[in-house]
Design a protein around this motif. Structure first.
Motif, PDB file in Angstrom:
ATOM      1  N   LYS A   1     -16.203   4.124  20.899  1.00 55.38           N
ATOM      2  CA  LYS A   1     -16.678   2.840  21.432  1.00 55.38           C
ATOM      3  C   LYS A   1     -17.180   1.879  20.355  1.00 55.38           C
ATOM      4  O   LYS A   1     -18.063   1.052  20.611  1.00 55.38           O
TER       5      LYS A   1
ATOM      6  N   ASN B   1      -2.913  -2.576  22.245  1.00 53.36           N
ATOM      7  CA  ASN B   1      -2.904  -2.269  23.670  1.00 53.36           C
ATOM      8  C   ASN B   1      -1.783  -3.051  24.329  1.00 53.36           C
ATOM      9  O   ASN B   1      -1.378  -4.112  23.842  1.00 53.36           O
TER      10      ASN B   1
ATOM     11  N   VAL C   1      -4.414   0.495  28.067  1.00 53.81           N
ATOM     12  CA  VAL C   1      -5.341   0.498  26.935  1.00 53.81           C
ATOM     13  C   VAL C   1      -5.300   1.845  26.218  1.00 53.81           C
ATOM     14  O   VAL C   1      -5.821   2.842  26.708  1.00 53.81           O
TER      15      VAL C   1
ATOM     16  N   PRO D   1      -9.487   1.443  23.451  1.00 52.13           N
ATOM     17  CA  PRO D   1     -10.524   0.649  24.121  1.00 52.13           C
ATOM     18  C   PRO D   1     -11.449  -0.011  23.105  1.00 52.13           C
ATOM     19  O   PRO D   1     -11.981   0.650  22.215  1.00 52.13           O
TER      20      PRO D   1
END
Length: 518
Positions: free
Chosen positions: A158, A173, A183, A186
């Motif tokens: 993340k 993506n 995706v 991400p």
């Protein structure tokens, strides 16, 4: 008997940077230049800006790209990239009320990103650290398997990634017509068109110029390389309107920056092209090999034929590798060019003024009056204003005595594009902060901002309007079509010849992304 435990300290190049097999691998924001003198001044300028904002609320952004090389041309490219990063950092930090500020650190993953896993380890620790607060990683200048692995691991944890200079289709993506993106990464955003989009932009531009009667051939590198593979695929999918050319021809290089036997391979390829009627070559390969191919094609000299080689964004580095002798070899005895190279550059400093002049002339002829300011198209005026601001900033830095190693060269597009990446990150950070002014935005907060940077929140980049889709891709980002012309004597010229649009038409007003592609 007594046992002794021998502890050895790692061989360090600088704080946060370890020496491994002759390379200085790691992360540093204190002005260390990784043993590359070309970037000494700009690394120090970045460190000075970091110290200037250290008492204010800030987050860390890492600039990740190889920062050592034996090749002078590559070291100059590093300098251009870091100049863009510094100028973008300064612009993002300029507003008094804009928080958080950006602390920029340099992350060297080694040649061809070979040590990226060690650097990613460090970046993950920095993301979890309440002192560092790493909130984004940018850079990424090569579409390689190692680059993809680094982006995959960062986004899996993340950490938002903004890829300023990756053009390969694999590290992206996938946007779908229903607006629901597929995706794979991400939190990934890209501001450079994919190779597919760049090829479509080239086709759009050449179609506009009435070159439907081209007889083309594809020459591609078989070596596994995300850039080469996606560019070859994109070129092979262009719908040709002219007569059929010869079948695709391949070669195999040993690596990005090694010639190997490509010169011998290209002699045979050039002879085969000579025996065909092809006059335009789509070249899917890296800059080093493109240069060798162009020279071999000129050397064969077939029936006074003029060739145009069309390639992708990596060719933006070609001019830096050319010598005066190289330019002379691309000309015939009569001084006329045997070979010109056309490519889809990510940006060019002449694009907006040239296109606005042409647009205004056409409007005046059609409407019998000059356009008012509100008539002018945003997709040209806003990038021009952004470029004017960047030029003013460069002048200000020079007046204030800031040393950047050289005056930024905007023609190679690197400084412009990396600058745009930093201001895009800055806008995402500032938008996320406004949602919760009492705390520093989280990694997730920043990653969620990418797809919101469109319409009224579009980024006015020097390389064009940046409007990000749900997949984090730049929608209909224009390609600056540039030609390298050897001219009649001396060094050749690099000139902007037009804009190409991936969708076949310019971005809509306010860069509102149509539902069929969002």
């Amino acid at each position: 008997m007594f046992g002794y435990l021998l502890l050895t300290r790692p061989d360090t190049c600088a704080d946060g940077v370890e020496r491994i097999d002759g390379e200085c691998i790691g992360v540093n924001g204190d002005g260390y230049d990784f043993g590359t003198p070309e970037i000494t001044d700009v690394a120090r300028a970045i460190a000075h800006e970091n110290r200037r904002i250290e008492k204010q609320p800030y987050v860390t952004v890492a600039m990740m790209l190889p920062l050592q090389s034996d090749r002078e041309a590559l070291r100059r490219q590093m300098r251009s990239d870091l100049q863009g990063a510094y100028l973008g950092q300064r612009q993002a930090n300029a507003g008094e009320g804009e928080l958080p500020k950006i602390r920029l650190v340099l992350a060297n993953p080694g040649q061809d990103y070979g040590r990226q896993s060690r650097v990613v380890d460090t970046l993950l620790r920095m993301a979890a650290s309440p002192e560092d607060r790493l909130r984004a990683v940018t850079g990424f200048n090569l579409s390689l398997a190692a680059t993809e692995a680094a982006v995959a691991r960062l986004t899996e944890k993340k950490i938002p990634v903004l890829a300023a200079r990756i053009s390969g289709d694999r590290i992206a993506n996938e946007d779908r017509p229903d607006g629901m993106a597929k995706v794979r990464f991400p939190g990934l955003a890209r501001i450079l068109p994919t190779n597919h989009d760049a090829a479509q932009a080239l086709a759009d531009f050449n179609g506009e110029r009435g070159r439907q009667n081209l007889r083309t051939v594809l020459v591609f590198d078989r070596r596994p390389d995300g850039y080469n593979q996606s560019l070859a695929k994109a070129f092979s999918r262009i719908e040709e309107k002219g007569p059929a050319g010869p079948a695709a021809m391949s070669f195999e290089s040993p690596s990005i920056d090694e010639a190997g036997s490509t010169g011998n391979q290209f002699t045979q390829t050039a002879n085969n092209i000579c025996d065909s009627r092809a006059d335009t070559i789509y070249f899917a390969g890296r800059t080093l090999h493109l240069r060798i191919f162009a020279l071999k094609l000129a050397e064969v000299g077939c029936e006074d034929r003029h060739y145009t080689i069309i390639s992708g964004s990596d060719a933006a580095s070609l001019r830096q590798d050319m010598t005066e002798r190289d330019w002379a070899r691309l000309r015939g005895d009569d001084g006329r060019a045997k070979v010109t190279v056309q490519y889809a550059a990510p940006a060019h400093p002449d694009a907006w003024t040239t296109e606005l002049t042409a647009w205004t002339k056409k409007y005046t002829a059609t409407h019998h009056r000059k356009p008012a300011e509100q008539d002018l198209p945003q997709y040209l005026t806003e990038p021009k204003a952004a470029l004017d601001t960047l030029r003013q900033q460069i002048s200000t830095e020079q007046r204030e005595g800031t040393k950047l190693g050289s005056t930024p060269n905007l023609e190679d597009s690197r400084t412009m594009l990396v600058h745009d990446g930093l201001i895009t990150i800055g806008k995402a950070l500032h938008q996320a902060q406004k949602n919760d002014p009492e705390s520093v935005p989280t990694r997730e907060d920043v990653g969620r901002q990418w797809s919101l940077l469109q319409s009224r929140h579009r980024v006015q980049g020097t390389s064009g309007l940046i409007c990000l889709t749900t997949g984090g891709n730049a929608y209909d980002k224009p390609a600056a079509i540039v030609e390298l012309d050897p001219g009649r004597k001396g060094p050749g010229t690099l000139k902007f010849v037009g804009l190409g649009w991936p969708t076949g038409k310019p971005q809509p007003k306010n860069c509102v992304i149509p539902s069929s592609t969002s």
